[in-house]
Design a protein around this motif. Structure first.
Motif, short mmCIF file in Angstrom:
data_model
loop_
_atom_site.label_atom_id
_atom_site.label_comp_id
_atom_site.label_asym_id
_atom_site.label_seq_id
_atom_site.Cartn_x
_atom_site.Cartn_y
_atom_site.Cartn_z
N GLN A 1 -5.45 0.94 4.70
CA GLN A 1 -6.69 1.54 4.21
C GLN A 1 -6.50 3.02 3.86
O GLN A 1 -6.98 3.48 2.82
N GLU A 2 -5.81 3.73 4.72
CA GLU A 2 -5.58 5.15 4.46
C GLU A 2 -4.71 5.36 3.23
O GLU A 2 -4.97 6.27 2.43
N ALA A 3 -3.70 4.52 3.06
CA ALA A 3 -2.82 4.67 1.90
C ALA A 3 -3.54 4.35 0.60
O ALA A 3 -3.33 5.00 -0.43
N LEU A 4 -4.42 3.33 0.64
CA LEU A 4 -5.16 2.92 -0.55
C LEU A 4 -6.46 3.71 -0.74
O LEU A 4 -7.07 3.64 -1.81
N GLU A 5 -6.89 4.37 0.32
CA GLU A 5 -8.15 5.11 0.30
C GLU A 5 -9.32 4.18 -0.01
O GLU A 5 -10.14 4.45 -0.89
N VAL A 6 -9.39 3.07 0.72
CA VAL A 6 -10.49 2.11 0.57
C VAL A 6 -11.10 1.85 1.94
O VAL A 6 -10.48 2.14 2.97
N THR A 7 -12.29 1.30 1.94
CA THR A 7 -12.98 1.01 3.20
C THR A 7 -13.36 -0.46 3.34
O THR A 7 -13.56 -0.93 4.46
N ALA B 1 0.82 -1.21 0.00
CA ALA B 1 0.00 0.00 0.00
C ALA B 1 0.85 1.26 0.00
O ALA B 1 0.53 2.24 -0.68
N VAL B 2 1.96 1.26 0.76
CA VAL B 2 2.80 2.46 0.85
C VAL B 2 3.88 2.48 -0.23
O VAL B 2 4.62 3.46 -0.36
N GLY B 3 3.98 1.37 -1.00
CA GLY B 3 4.94 1.34 -2.09
C GLY B 3 6.38 1.15 -1.66
O GLY B 3 7.31 1.63 -2.32
N GLY B 4 6.59 0.41 -0.56
CA GLY B 4 7.95 0.16 -0.07
C GLY B 4 8.22 -1.32 0.07
O GLY B 4 7.31 -2.14 -0.05
N PRO B 5 9.46 -1.70 0.34
CA PRO B 5 9.79 -3.12 0.48
C PRO B 5 9.33 -3.70 1.80
O PRO B 5 9.19 -2.98 2.80
N THR C 1 -5.98 -6.33 -6.59
CA THR C 1 -7.10 -5.46 -6.94
C THR C 1 -6.98 -4.07 -6.33
O THR C 1 -7.47 -3.09 -6.90
N ARG C 2 -6.39 -4.00 -5.11
CA ARG C 2 -6.22 -2.72 -4.40
C ARG C 2 -7.55 -2.00 -4.17
O ARG C 2 -7.59 -0.78 -4.07
N ASP C 3 -8.64 -2.75 -4.11
CA ASP C 3 -9.94 -2.15 -3.84
C ASP C 3 -10.48 -2.55 -2.47
O ASP C 3 -11.60 -2.24 -2.11
N ARG C 4 -9.67 -3.25 -1.69
CA ARG C 4 -10.07 -3.72 -0.37
C ARG C 4 -8.81 -4.08 0.41
O ARG C 4 -7.72 -4.12 -0.14
N VAL C 5 -8.98 -4.32 1.70
CA VAL C 5 -7.88 -4.78 2.53
C VAL C 5 -8.31 -6.04 3.26
O VAL C 5 -9.50 -6.31 3.43
#
Length: 336
Positions: free
Chosen positions: A165-171, A112-116, A194-198
């Motif tokens: 959730q905050e990084a992806l802006e999903v609920t 989500a944050v784009g790091g390793p 999908t990056r539409d859920r966690v």
């Protein structure tokens, strides 16, 4: 005149106090989750002090080739992949390898944050010094000495989910199994794609040993995707599947599990690979790599009559194939 001199002295005293006080340390966020084991890693400061601001760096991930990665440990493989993918990183996630659910939520946060995603090990300190992250997320019971210029954020499982959730802006959330199993990996990797859920640990879940069915992992991850690259991991290493997926997400790589003892044992993985050149397939976590022709067979996906890629697999010691028709005509005639 004396009044002016006294005011000047008071101003100098206030400035000196402000310099001595310095910045307020950043506190940790929430309470740490209990983990199976505690790992303490001491990180030495880099040999030279960098004056480059974190936000001024170009940390764009670098797509990889097909060079295999196999260091003998998951922690080592994670560092090797990180070195090749990330020239630097604004955020890094560190988690022990001991609990599958814990690794799942950490992998989700890293993607989500784009790091390793890294694990405690002998090369961790050097890799963190190379990456120079602004923030290091610690998930679970792992402790680090704060590297220069980095902020440590200790996160429980629930807090890691919220950060993702905050990084992806999903609920939307999907609950992971209370007892970690193959679905812990499959559901997490699906959410990463999908990056539409966690995914979130089930209520009352606690760190515990996990038993993951290798066959279930192979079939569960054998799904076609639009990813540019595919990283192949042994079906016996679910933690590596999560780690590789978290890192690979940054360069458009999906993860497929396979049986290193017989790469043709499960033909259903072929659709997850097809449509890509051989250079887009990379093997991670096993020293003995399949031959290039074996990878080509999987990419083509053409199976023998009756299914499978082998003419004489172990379960079929003999096979009968009948040919009939006329080479001069497309009609099969009476036999048709």
């Amino acid at each position: 005149m004396r009044s002016v001199f006294r005011l000047l002295l008071a101003a100098l005293a206030i400035a000196a106090c402000s310099t001595l006080v310095g910045e307020t340390p950043v506190g940790t966020i929430g309470a740490q989750s209990t983990a199976v084991s505690s790992t303490t890693v001491t990180i030495s400061a880099p040999s030279s002090t960098s004056t480059t601001l974190h936000e001024d760096r170009d940390c764009t991930p670098v797509p990889l080739g097909d060079t295999p990665v196999a260091t003998g440990t998951v922690a080592g493989d994670a560092v090797a992949l990180s070195r090749q993918v990330f020239p630097c990183a604004q955020e890094v996630v560190v988690v022990p390898e001991t609990d599958l659910t814990e690794v799942a939520v950490a992998a989700q946060l890293a993607a989500a944050v784009g790091g390793p995603l890294l694990h405690p090990g002998p090369d961790l300190a050097a890799e963190l010094a190379r990456l120079e992250p602004a923030t290091i997320h610690l998930v679970g019971n792992v402790h680090l000495a704060s590297p220069p210029g980095s902020r440590l954020v200790h996160s429980s499982w629930a807090e890691s989910v919220v950060h993702a959730q905050e990084a992806l802006e999903v609920t939307d959330q999907v609950s992971l199994p209370a007892v970690p199993d193959v679905n812990t990996v499959v559901q997490t990797l699906a959410a990463l794609t999908t990056r539409d859920r966690v995914v979130a640990p089930a209520a009352g879940a606690s760190p515990q040993a996990a038993t993951v069915d290798p066959v279930g992992l192979i079939t569960g991850l054998a799904t076609a995707s639009g990813s540019e690259f595919v990283w192949m991991v042994p079906s016996s290493q679910p933690v590596l599947a999560l780690t590789a997926s978290a890192i690979g997400r940054a360069v458009g790589a999906s993860v497929v599990a396979y049986d290193p003892a017989d790469i043709f044992a499960y033909p259903e993985i072929s659709p997850a690979l097809s449509g890509r050149p051989p250079a887009a397939i990379r093997y991670v976590g096993v020293e003995t790599q399949p031959s290039p022709w074996e990878t080509e067979v999987l990419l083509r996906g053409v199976q023998v009559p009756g299914g499978g890629f082998r003419v004489f697999p172990p379960t079929t010691p003999r096979r009968y194939v009948a040919f009939y028709g006329n080479p001069l005509s497309t009609a099969l005639g009476a036999l048709g």
